[in-house]
Design a protein around this motif. Structure first.
Motif, PDB file in Angstrom:
ATOM      1  N   ALA A   1       5.044  13.389  14.840  1.00 47.28           N
ATOM      2  CA  ALA A   1       4.799  12.607  13.914  1.00 47.28           C
ATOM      3  C   ALA A   1       3.427  12.404  13.655  1.00 47.28           C
ATOM      4  CB  ALA A   1       5.495  11.318  14.162  1.00 47.28           C
ATOM      5  N   VAL A   2       2.699  12.169  14.589  1.00 44.98           N
ATOM      6  CA  VAL A   2       1.034  12.204  14.333  1.00 44.98           C
ATOM      7  C   VAL A   2       0.487  13.313  13.661  1.00 44.98           C
ATOM      8  CG1 VAL A   2      -1.024  11.937  15.443  1.00 44.98           C
ATOM      9  CG2 VAL A   2       1.024  10.533  16.202  1.00 44.98           C
ATOM     10  N   PRO A   3       0.666  14.429  14.200  1.00 44.54           N
ATOM     11  CA  PRO A   3       0.121  15.458  13.040  1.00 44.54           C
ATOM     12  C   PRO A   3       0.701  15.548  11.748  1.00 44.54           C
ATOM     13  CG  PRO A   3       1.350  16.393  15.070  1.00 44.54           C
ATOM     14  CD  PRO A   3       1.143  15.049  15.288  1.00 44.54           C
ATOM     15  N   PHE A   4       1.924  15.470  11.609  1.00 42.55           N
ATOM     16  CA  PHE A   4       2.601  15.400  10.344  1.00 42.55           C
ATOM     17  C   PHE A   4       2.069  14.317   9.356  1.00 42.55           C
ATOM     18  CE2 PHE A   4       5.659  13.218   7.611  1.00 42.55           C
ATOM     19  CZ  PHE A   4       5.659  14.221   6.532  1.00 42.55           C
ATOM     20  N   MET A   5       1.837  13.148  10.013  1.00 40.20           N
ATOM     21  CA  MET A   5       1.326  11.970   9.013  1.00 40.20           C
ATOM     22  C   MET A   5      -0.180  12.287   8.956  1.00 40.20           C
ATOM     23  SD  MET A   5       3.657  10.129   8.045  1.00 40.20           S
ATOM     24  CE  MET A   5       2.357   9.318   7.118  1.00 40.20           C
ATOM     25  N   LEU A   6      -0.895  12.817   9.812  1.00 45.53           N
ATOM     26  CA  LEU A   6      -2.418  13.136   9.525  1.00 45.53           C
ATOM     27  C   LEU A   6      -2.385  14.157   8.317  1.00 45.53           C
ATOM     28  CD1 LEU A   6      -3.667  13.215  13.231  1.00 45.53           C
ATOM     29  CD2 LEU A   6      -4.351  11.748  11.471  1.00 45.53           C
ATOM     30  N   ALA A   7      -1.807  15.260   8.413  1.00 44.72           N
ATOM     31  CA  ALA A   7      -1.705  16.062   7.131  1.00 44.72           C
ATOM     32  C   ALA A   7      -1.242  15.468   5.994  1.00 44.72           C
ATOM     33  CB  ALA A   7      -0.783  17.516   7.613  1.00 44.72           C
ATOM     34  N   ASP A   8      -0.386  14.740   5.973  1.00 49.30           N
ATOM     35  CA  ASP A   8       0.342  14.086   4.750  1.00 49.30           C
ATOM     36  C   ASP A   8      -0.503  13.089   4.171  1.00 49.30           C
ATOM     37  OD1 ASP A   8       3.220  13.207   3.160  1.00 49.30           O
ATOM     38  OD2 ASP A   8       2.061  11.443   3.903  1.00 49.30           O
ATOM     39  N   ALA A   9      -1.319  12.329   5.148  1.00 47.11           N
ATOM     40  CA  ALA A   9      -2.274  11.238   4.615  1.00 47.11           C
ATOM     41  C   ALA A   9      -3.361  11.809   3.733  1.00 47.11           C
ATOM     42  CB  ALA A   9      -2.585  10.404   5.683  1.00 47.11           C
ATOM     43  N   ARG A  10      -3.862  12.870   4.570  1.00 53.41           N
ATOM     44  CA  ARG A  10      -4.831  14.081   3.827  1.00 53.41           C
ATOM     45  C   ARG A  10      -4.586  14.418   2.534  1.00 53.41           C
ATOM     46  NH1 ARG A  10      -8.690  14.531   1.864  1.00 53.41           N
ATOM     47  NH2 ARG A  10     -10.543  15.692   2.423  1.00 53.41           N
ATOM     48  N   ALA A  11      -3.354  15.155   2.586  1.00 52.13           N
ATOM     49  CA  ALA A  11      -3.035  15.771   1.402  1.00 52.13           C
ATOM     50  C   ALA A  11      -2.870  14.540   0.210  1.00 52.13           C
ATOM     51  CB  ALA A  11      -1.514  16.374   1.562  1.00 52.13           C
ATOM     52  N   ALA A  12      -2.249  13.600   0.438  1.00 54.91           N
ATOM     53  CA  ALA A  12      -1.892  12.391  -0.412  1.00 54.91           C
ATOM     54  C   ALA A  12      -3.205  11.636  -0.887  1.00 54.91           C
ATOM     55  CB  ALA A  12      -0.868  11.488   0.005  1.00 54.91           C
ATOM     56  N   PHE A  13      -4.337  11.971  -0.392  1.00 52.47           N
ATOM     57  CA  PHE A  13      -5.537  10.984  -0.548  1.00 52.47           C
ATOM     58  C   PHE A  13      -6.170  11.478  -1.682  1.00 52.47           C
ATOM     59  CE2 PHE A  13     -10.097   9.829   0.621  1.00 52.47           C
ATOM     60  CZ  PHE A  13      -9.908   8.393   0.571  1.00 52.47           C
ATOM     61  N   GLY A  14      -6.455  10.320  -2.435  1.00 55.69           N
ATOM     62  CA  GLY A  14      -6.904  10.628  -3.858  1.00 55.69           C
ATOM     63  C   GLY A  14      -5.942  11.376  -4.931  1.00 55.69           C
ATOM     64  N   ALA A  15      -4.740  11.651  -4.435  1.00 60.87           N
ATOM     65  CA  ALA A  15      -3.685  12.408  -5.317  1.00 60.87           C
ATOM     66  C   ALA A  15      -3.095  11.568  -6.335  1.00 60.87           C
ATOM     67  CB  ALA A  15      -2.492  13.187  -4.431  1.00 60.87           C
ATOM     68  N   PRO A  16      -2.908  11.976  -7.354  1.00 59.96           N
ATOM     69  CA  PRO A  16      -1.929  11.234  -8.404  1.00 59.96           C
ATOM     70  C   PRO A  16      -0.454  10.910  -7.888  1.00 59.96           C
ATOM     71  CG  PRO A  16      -2.022  13.315  -9.114  1.00 59.96           C
ATOM     72  CD  PRO A  16      -3.058  13.374  -8.033  1.00 59.96           C
ATOM     73  N   VAL A  17       0.286   9.913  -8.328  1.00 60.96           N
ATOM     74  CA  VAL A  17       1.537   9.371  -8.059  1.00 60.96           C
ATOM     75  C   VAL A  17       2.666  10.619  -7.816  1.00 60.96           C
ATOM     76  CG1 VAL A  17       3.205   8.051  -8.389  1.00 60.96           C
ATOM     77  CG2 VAL A  17       0.894   7.182  -8.879  1.00 60.96           C
ATOM     78  N   TRP A  18       2.520  11.443  -8.890  1.00 55.75           N
ATOM     79  CA  TRP A  18       3.519  12.401  -9.002  1.00 55.75           C
ATOM     80  C   TRP A  18       3.163  13.524  -7.616  1.00 55.75           C
ATOM     81  CZ3 TRP A  18       2.733  18.020  -8.919  1.00 55.75           C
ATOM     82  CH2 TRP A  18       1.388  18.159  -9.554  1.00 55.75           C
ATOM     83  N   GLN A  19       2.142  13.794  -7.410  1.00 56.98           N
ATOM     84  CA  GLN A  19       1.861  14.545  -6.124  1.00 56.98           C
ATOM     85  C   GLN A  19       2.253  13.945  -4.771  1.00 56.98           C
ATOM     86  OE1 GLN A  19      -2.258  16.138  -5.947  1.00 56.98           O
ATOM     87  NE2 GLN A  19      -1.970  17.564  -7.752  1.00 56.98           N
ATOM     88  N   ARG A  20       2.069  12.687  -4.820  1.00 63.01           N
ATOM     89  CA  ARG A  20       2.608  11.762  -3.592  1.00 63.01           C
ATOM     90  C   ARG A  20       4.131  11.905  -3.561  1.00 63.01           C
ATOM     91  NH1 ARG A  20      -1.172   8.027  -5.517  1.00 63.01           N
ATOM     92  NH2 ARG A  20       0.333   6.468  -5.687  1.00 63.01           N
ATOM     93  N   ILE A  21       4.594  11.777  -4.755  1.00 62.45           N
ATOM     94  CA  ILE A  21       6.253  11.796  -4.625  1.00 62.45           C
ATOM     95  C   ILE A  21       6.688  13.248  -4.270  1.00 62.45           C
ATOM     96  CG2 ILE A  21       8.295  11.841  -6.186  1.00 62.45           C
ATOM     97  CD1 ILE A  21       6.775   9.570  -7.465  1.00 62.45           C
ATOM     98  N   VAL A  22       5.980  14.436  -4.866  1.00 62.11           N
ATOM     99  CA  VAL A  22       6.352  15.685  -4.462  1.00 62.11           C
ATOM    100  C   VAL A  22       6.172  15.991  -2.968  1.00 62.11           C
ATOM    101  CG1 VAL A  22       5.780  18.060  -4.666  1.00 62.11           C
ATOM    102  CG2 VAL A  22       5.979  16.731  -6.754  1.00 62.11           C
ATOM    103  N   LEU A  23       5.153  15.426  -2.160  1.00 63.13           N
ATOM    104  CA  LEU A  23       5.110  15.365  -0.882  1.00 63.13           C
ATOM    105  C   LEU A  23       6.147  14.985  -0.339  1.00 63.13           C
ATOM    106  CD1 LEU A  23       1.401  14.603  -0.450  1.00 63.13           C
ATOM    107  CD2 LEU A  23       2.201  17.022  -0.175  1.00 63.13           C
TER     108      LEU A  23
END
Length: 481
Positions: free
Chosen positions: A386-408
């Motif tokens: 869970a930790v490596p997954f959330m680290l990557a997810d948080a980095r990918a979502a940082f600064g991303a628009p809402v639609w990109q966060r939903i897609v993730l």
């Protein structure tokens, strides 16, 4: 000013919710007991009324049933809600063949009968259960003169016939069409003309099928109509006229958790600012980061034997999340989006708020969130993924628009769906975590975003990785074949 207004509003909402939720418990004696290894919560008021045994569904706990337990106890019944093996705080894993009546079902039947043995008195015991428990309770009641009326929520059981159970109320969510048909058919075994909302009787048999408006398989546990019907059914059997208010505890619980989630934003302001802004990924790069791990993770995890932990599919999930996170992070680093150092202070504050304020509120009013000792190792194992997954997810979502966060978020669910399709029999129970993950991102994800704005994605990724491991670790039933 806007943040201050939101915080004041959240505090007021939380205060109202606590008044409702604590009011539902007011005047009752609530005791924690053990019957053998089975954890039991006993609810009683000033009156020592007939005993009611309350059983939860699959992946549930006795806390999830307290909407019914509290109303019945306020009406004078003595209620005993318990955790099945492998669930809640029960230390013994579920066992036996889940596909055979003589396997897991029989073990749960025997466990329920042990509870009846401990609480049965001079009057028949009534039984109330949800989902998985409905079949168990029907079989418990067979040829047992100690059992009186049954109240079954979202029921399905092939053990129901025209003669048994004799006194049966079936409450089904209005958004459960298949189970609604089953409930009506059970009533029509007594009277072919039976319809929803009609009580039918014949030769000492009484049945009633009702709908809980605007409810599905989970919301039915807080249905005011369902709880009122349950109380009326037991009063009819025992010839009692007691009553009790049916508070809006479901909405109050949602309001409390919503308020706790909103209060994470002003809480984040206690830590120093260290985040920097970041531009969204290009559409091509985002598609690679979001979709490639979703497809590759289940394919890479499929050949690996993960039957290690005594809990359904948790070990596979840890592996899946680890592969997913490592792949996603590798792509982000390749694209120049490495993870900065986290703020350990901010991460600790977020973990304490998420597990303390949110988690303890949920555990007291809605569902088990405090792990038994056996689950600590499971939580640690899940954290490896869970930790490596959330680290990557948080980095990918940082600064991303809402639609990109939903897609993730959707990509993760699709990835788990691919895993189930590749091994349906072995990973079927992964389906049950979809609601947990949705709830996680709607609550803890919002908290993490508030902290990420101030201290960067690594802070929220680290903290939410630990919180996700905890949330999943207390959700999965323990199981030992």
């Amino acid at each position: 000013m806007r943040a201050r207004i939101v915080a004041i509003g959240a505090v007021l909402v939380a205060a109202w919710a606590l008044v409702v939720l604590e009011g539902a418990r007011g005047g009752l004696t609530i005791e924690e007991r053990r019957i053998g290894d089975t954890p039991v919560t006993a609810y009683s008021g000033a009156e020592d009324g007939p005993p009611v045994i309350v059983a939860h569904g699959f992946a549930g706990s006795r806390q999830m049933m307290q909407g019914y337990s509290l109303v019945l106890a306020q009406a004078g019944y003595t209620v005993y809600a318990f955790d099945f093996e492998g669930h809640g705080m029960h230390p013994t894993p579920m066992g036996g063949d889940v596909n055979a009546i003589e396997g897991t079902t029989q073990r749960l039947v025997d466990q329920t009968r042990a509870v009846i043995d401990a609480v049965a008195g001079d009057v028949p015991v009534s039984l109330l259960g949800h989902s998985m428990a409905t079949d168990v309770l029907v079989r418990v009641a067979q040829d047992d003169p100690r059992v009186g009326p049954l109240v079954l929520l979202s029921a399905f059981s092939l053990a129901i016939d025209a003669d048994h159970p004799a006194h049966l109320l079936l409450v089904t969510g209005a958004w459960e069409p298949g189970l609604t048909d089953f409930a009506v058919e059970a009533a029509q075994m007594v009277d072919p003309a039976a319809a929803v909302g009609q009580t039918v009787t014949a030769d000492g048999i009484a049945r009633r099928a009702v709908l809980a408006p605007y409810a599905e398989h989970v919301a039915i546990l807080q249905s005011r109509a369902g709880r009122a019907e349950a109380l009326a059914w037991l009063n009819l059997y025992y010839d009692r006229t007691t009553s009790a208010p049916v508070p809006v505890t479901g909405w109050a619980l949602i309001a409390l958790l919503f308020a706790v989630t909103l209060l994470a934003r002003p809480l984040a302001h206690v830590v120093p600012v260290s985040a920097v802004s970041d531009a969204p990924l290009s559409a091509r790069h985002f598609a690679l980061v979001a979709l490639a791990p979703a497809v590759l993770a289940p394919l890479l995890a499929a050949p690996i034997d993960t039957r290690v932990l005594p809990v359904l599919v948790a070990d596979y999930l840890a592996l899946h999340l680890a592969i997913y996170g490592v792949l996603q992070m590798a792509m982000l680093v390749w694209l120049g989006r490495g993870v900065p150092r986290p703020s350990l202070l901010a991460a600790c504050v977020l973990v304490v708020w998420a597990l303390g304020a949110f988690g303890l509120a949920l555990d007291r009013y809605g569902a088990n969130f405090v792990p038994s000792g056996d689950r600590v190792l499971i939580i640690l194992a899940l954290a490896v993924g869970a930790v490596p997954f959330m680290l990557a997810d948080a980095r990918a979502a940082f600064g991303a628009p809402v639609w990109q966060r939903i897609v993730l978020r959707v990509a993760l669910l699709v990835s788990l769906g691919i895993a189930v399709a590749l091994d349906f029999e072995g990973l079927f129970f992964l389906i049950m975590i979809a609601p947990v993950i949705l709830l996680f991102f709607l609550t803890f994800g919002v908290m993490g975003r508030a902290f990420a704005r101030r201290t960067g994605p690594a802070t929220s990724g680290l903290a939410l990785g630990l919180v996700l491991a905890w949330a999943l670790g207390v959700s999965f039933p323990l199981f030992s074949a």
